[in-house]
Enzyme design. Sequence first.
Site, short mmCIF file in Angstrom:
data_model
loop_
_atom_site.label_atom_id
_atom_site.label_comp_id
_atom_site.label_asym_id
_atom_site.label_seq_id
_atom_site.Cartn_x
_atom_site.Cartn_y
_atom_site.Cartn_z
N HIS A 20 92.01 -31.92 -2.77
CA HIS A 20 90.88 -32.71 -2.28
C HIS A 20 89.75 -32.94 -3.24
CE1 HIS A 20 90.08 -28.30 -1.79
NE2 HIS A 20 88.56 -28.93 -1.85
N1 UDP Z 1 92.40 -22.74 3.31
C1 UDP Z 1 92.55 -22.79 4.66
N2 UDP Z 1 93.38 -23.43 5.28
C2 UDP Z 1 93.72 -24.81 4.61
C3 UDP Z 1 93.78 -24.50 3.16
C4 UDP Z 1 92.91 -23.92 2.46
O1 UDP Z 1 92.08 -21.81 5.03
O2 UDP Z 1 94.42 -25.66 5.26
C5 UDP Z 1 91.66 -21.54 2.57
C6 UDP Z 1 92.42 -20.98 1.53
O3 UDP Z 1 93.12 -19.99 1.61
C7 UDP Z 1 90.99 -20.51 0.63
C8 UDP Z 1 90.10 -21.79 0.82
O4 UDP Z 1 90.48 -22.41 1.95
O5 UDP Z 1 90.51 -19.48 0.81
C9 UDP Z 1 89.93 -22.86 -0.03
O6 UDP Z 1 89.10 -23.76 -0.01
P1 UDP Z 1 89.15 -25.11 -0.80
O7 UDP Z 1 90.15 -25.51 -1.52
O8 UDP Z 1 88.55 -26.35 0.36
O9 UDP Z 1 87.72 -24.85 -1.55
P2 UDP Z 1 87.72 -24.39 -3.39
O10 UDP Z 1 88.52 -23.10 -3.48
O11 UDP Z 1 88.25 -25.70 -4.27
O12 UDP Z 1 86.14 -24.48 -3.66
#
Ligand code: UDP
Length: 365
Positions: free
Chosen positions: A206
């Site tokens: 995303h």
């Molecule tokens: N996550 C969740 N449900 C989903 C996809 C991801 O709970 O369907 C959790 C995942 O376990 C992690 C976090 O969301 O802890 C990651 O968020 P994201 O990828 O949006 O953010 P980034 O880490 O890239 O900043």
Amino acid sequence: MPYLMKIMSIFGTRPEIIRLSRIFSLLDTNFNHVMVNTSQNYTYELNSVFFDELEIRKPDYDLKVKTGKYGLEVSDIITKSEDILLKEKPDILLILGDTNSGLAAIPAAHHRIKIAHLEAGMRSYDFRMPEEKNRVIIDHLSSLLLPYTTYSRENLIRENIHPSKIYVVGNPIIDVIDYFAHKIESSDIMEKMKLEPDGYFLVTAHRSENVDSAETLEKIFLSLQAIGKRFKKRVIYPIHPRTLSKIKKRKIPSNIELIKPLGFFEFSKLEKNSFCLITDSGTVPEEALYFKKPCVTIRESTERPEYIEEGSNILAGLNPKNVETAVKVITSHENNREWNKSLGDGTTALRVANILSGKIDRLQY
Ligand code: UDP
């Protein structure tokens, strides 16, 4: 009554809420804690669900910031957080990470409110990422820098931030997974989706530099289609609303199963049992290392080179051939990496609370 240091935490996206959840609990019991949700991620699946699951109390403020256009979102965050900072006058503003919600650092610094930045020092050295600009701004406005790893600490020192402001605290995601391990284990998502252990890829993608352009989004779908076929595995893709809004009329290959974003317990259970994780997320490679699962990062750059050095992650880019090769390589060897070195020891919340309480009256600008 002894004076209780007033700490204001500000956050608004899925990873911030998840990572901060165990820290919130310690802030509530030891400090005068004011919680501000910007609702930058405003859907139930990306925000409220985690309050219910992760035992987080109702925030004191919900800024309901305007989202969509960059200028509108950032100016709304700055304006609304300034009002609350002036009203509450916290001793410290606590920010985690690199989202636009963290740009509350700008009005805080303007009004000489001290800032503590958790997840400080991450650098991809790739300014195509909106998050990279935010990281630099927030770090350089902060009085207290709390990186996860020594690698991030070195990045800060290379930018002339004084070492006396920096404390390495480990990664708060480990506190959260450890604390809720039993709930993750008892999730029935595998049965509900009729999934076999090691029988599927789990995907998240995303990042704006990946999905905002039709060309890069197309590469992602071609990659997923190719690996599903080649490794004869199901491809499970809980899709983020940003990505969904970009797909428009594109036909989704029949072997890719798009589902709604999942709660943390269900998603973690799927991570733990997957054949391989394919992601552009920052947090998912960390969770992959914790669960000892192979992980391929579909990005051109990363602010987390530790996991690549560790051997648990390959930075593959988006070219379908390279993604296929990366999956082959990473799934062909035992993934037995120790997670402690780059993820800490699961006591980050405690360290953060200790460091904050020791710093009252003594933080330098
Ligand atoms: N996550 C969740 N449900 C989903 C996809 C991801 O709970 O369907 C959790 C995942 O376990 C992690 C976090 O969301 O802890 C990651 O968020 P994201 O990828 O949006 O953010 P980034 O880490 O890239 O900043």
